[in-house]
Write a protein that holds these residues in place. Structure first.
Motif: not given
Ligand code: MN
Length: 565
Positions: A38, A62-63, A35, A132, A128
């Motif tokens: 990302h 950010h996540d 992850y 994505n 982001d």
């Molecule tokens: Mn994200």
């Protein structure tokens, strides 16, 4: 990850990386990658756009709040308020979803900005979204479609509005095959040959152009050929009966020059050797696009009489076209103190200062404007403002527009009949300068005609035209009946009758308004006393001022007015 290594171990970016890496440990993306990749991709984008360390750290984190057990309080404890604020902004943005209703798209874009509170949050969101989109192929068809649509309708236009043309184009191109798979396939097949041919041609033209410029003592910094993006090519084809032969900028030549004078000189040289096509010249230096884009565009019959587009600009303009507002943010990092900020402002042209003041105004609606201002400047609403109708529709108006411009934009009858306006539920004067995000309501009266004084402050030609037409009609009628002098009649509903009259007469005296008559309406059915005041005809701003003052008198419930003229 090489880029991360330039940060020393004690730097906030490194700390954010370690924290995020641990938080997302063992979690994979749909692609099967760890992850954290990302988060790194998003952080690398904002780093490349020249944003500050806090933004890069927030991009790494950010996540974390959205996807792991850590809370915003954990982030604040580890990284402080500023980074927690940015991460929290991104967590809030997660809640915004686009239903696919195009009528709502502008509202959603505004909502994204309003929720963000700080443009750095928007930059991270865009980074982001970029990653994505780059990894969208791993998701289900249903999610691919939803995300691609949202990207194309919300985030790509937002990036464009922020002047980030390159990113906007990339997002559009990434969405295109998901939203229009058949068209994409067709386009790809149809364009490929033509594209290769034109690319070769452009390459062959380059040295010829360079030679001609140099013969005239102009040294270009660079000449590149640039292929038109698939998504924008497709949009253009829709306007040209899908005829590729009519698309002249499939491959364009871009000339980067040291200064503006050279840009115009180069244009002159190109036109001297190769005649321009009629109506294919745009001077976006003299008249920049609303998002700030500056460049000269011309299309000429070039070598071998082939139709070719040239884009001519300076290095600064080129960087701005790629990075938009982010470019200005990057400049701003050199200054931290107020003093440095002022001297930085001094060297910029007035247009940029305008952005700053607009942002200042706009940012007032949000939290902690001071901090934001000192680290960021924006031209987001450089030329346009967005205001909201009572039905929650967004109306796009030029900067400086007034309630009258708004009224005419809704309907000519609303404009003609306008007697007052409320902004954010408060009565304002009709020459009030609207600001983005204002909720605007127009009060109208049947049979009312526009006032000549409106022409002094309206911004849109739409409003000007309607006012002039209505005035012409009115003057015709006026010439017929001139018995009574023009006047204005106010109808005021108040709770406290006697006290009110005293305050009112005092106020009229203060404002030097001549009373023609003042009496109480004879209406026994009225629950509260109604005062009728007739006075000399007032100019709209004075009348508005009077209305506002009367409203402030104790016990006043309602006011309306009509003109007798
Ligand atoms: Mn994200």
């Amino acid at each position: 990850m090489d880029w991360l290594q330039k940060y020393p171990p004690e730097n906030i970016v490194q700390k954010a990386y370690i924290f995020a890496n641990k938080a997302h440990e063992g979690i994979e993306r749909a692609s099967g990658e760890p992850y954290i990749n990302h988060c790194l991709a998003a952080a690398k984008s904002v780093m490349k756009w020249g944003l500050d360390d806090a933004t890069i750290a927030a991009a790494l984190l950010h996540d974390v709040v959205e996807d792991t057990n850590y809370t915003i309080a954990n982030i604040e404890k580890e990284f402080g308020q500023e980074i927690a604020f940015l991460v929290n902004g991104l967590t809030k943005l997660e809640k915004i979803e686009y239903s696919g209703d195009k009528a709502q798209a502008e509202n959603i874009r505004k909502t994204v900005l309003a929720f963000s509170e700080d443009l750095r949050v928007v930059f991270i969101k865009l980074a982001d979204r970029l990653h994505n989109m780059q990894t969208l192929s791993f998701l289900s068809a249903e999610r691919q479609n939803r995300i691609a649509l949202e990207t194309s309708e919300i985030y790509a236009p937002l990036a464009y509005r922020l002047g980030m043309q390159k990113l906007s184009g990339e997002l559009e191109d990434l969405s295109f095959p998901y939203l229009h798979p058949k068209e994409y396939e067709w386009l790809f097949a149809a364009v490929e040959d033509q594209f290769n041919e034109r690319q070769k041609y452009a390459e062959s033209v380059k040295p010829i152009v360079e030679k001609k410029l140099k013969e005239h003592n102009i040294s270009p910094i660079a000449i590149d050929s640039r292929a038109k993006r698939h998504s924008s090519l497709y949009k253009k084809l829709l306007r040209y009966e899908m005829d590729l032969g009519k698309i002249y900028d499939l491959v364009a030549l871009r000339i980067i020059l040291p200064n503006v004078a050279d840009c115009y000189a180069a244009l002159g040289i190109i036109h001297k050797f190769w005649p321009p096509l009629p109506n294919q010249f745009d001077d976006y230096i003299a008249r920049p696009k609303p998002n700030g884009y500056r460049s000269l565009h011309t299309t000429v019959f070039c070598v071998d009489n082939k139709i070719t587009e040239f884009q001519i600009r300076t290095q600064d303009m080129h960087e701005e076209a790629e990075l938009g507002i982010a470019a200005h943010f990057a400049y701003s990092q050199i200054k931290h103190s107020r003093k440095e900020y002022e001297s930085w402002k001094g060297v910029k042209n007035r247009k940029e200062l305008l952005w700053v003041s607009q942002l200042r105004e706009w940012q007032k609606n949000f939290t902690d404007p001071q901090k934001f201002l000192e680290s960021l400047k924006v031209d987001f609403f450089k030329d346009r403002i967005f205001v909201i109708t009572p039905k929650n529709e967004v109306i796009d108006l030029p900067l400086g527009a007034t309630p009258i411009d708004f009224a005419y934009r809704i309907h000519s009858e609303i404009g003609d009949g306008c007697i007052g306006a409320k902004v954010n539920h408060k009565i304002v004067s009709l020459n009030y300068e609207l600001r983005s995000g204002d909720l605007v309501e127009i009060m109208t009266q049947k049979g009312k005609k526009p006032s000549e004084s409106w022409l002094e402050f309206v911004k849109t030609s739409l409003a000007q035209d309607h006012i002039k037409t209505a005035l012409r009609a009115k003057h015709k009628i006026l010439r017929k009946k001139t018995e009574e002098p023009p006047s204005v009649e106010l109808k005021i509903t108040t709770q406290d009758h006697s006290g009110f009259l005293k305050d009112l007469t005092q106020l009229l005296h203060q404002l030097k308004i001549n009373i023609i008559s003042l009496h109480t309406a004879n209406n026994p059915k009225a629950p509260l006393p109604i005062i009728l005041l007739k006075c000399d005809l007032l100019e709209q701003p004075r009348l508005e001022k009077l209305m506002v003052k009367i409203k402030q008198i104790n016990g006043v419930k309602e006011i309306s007015y009509k003109f007798n003229r």
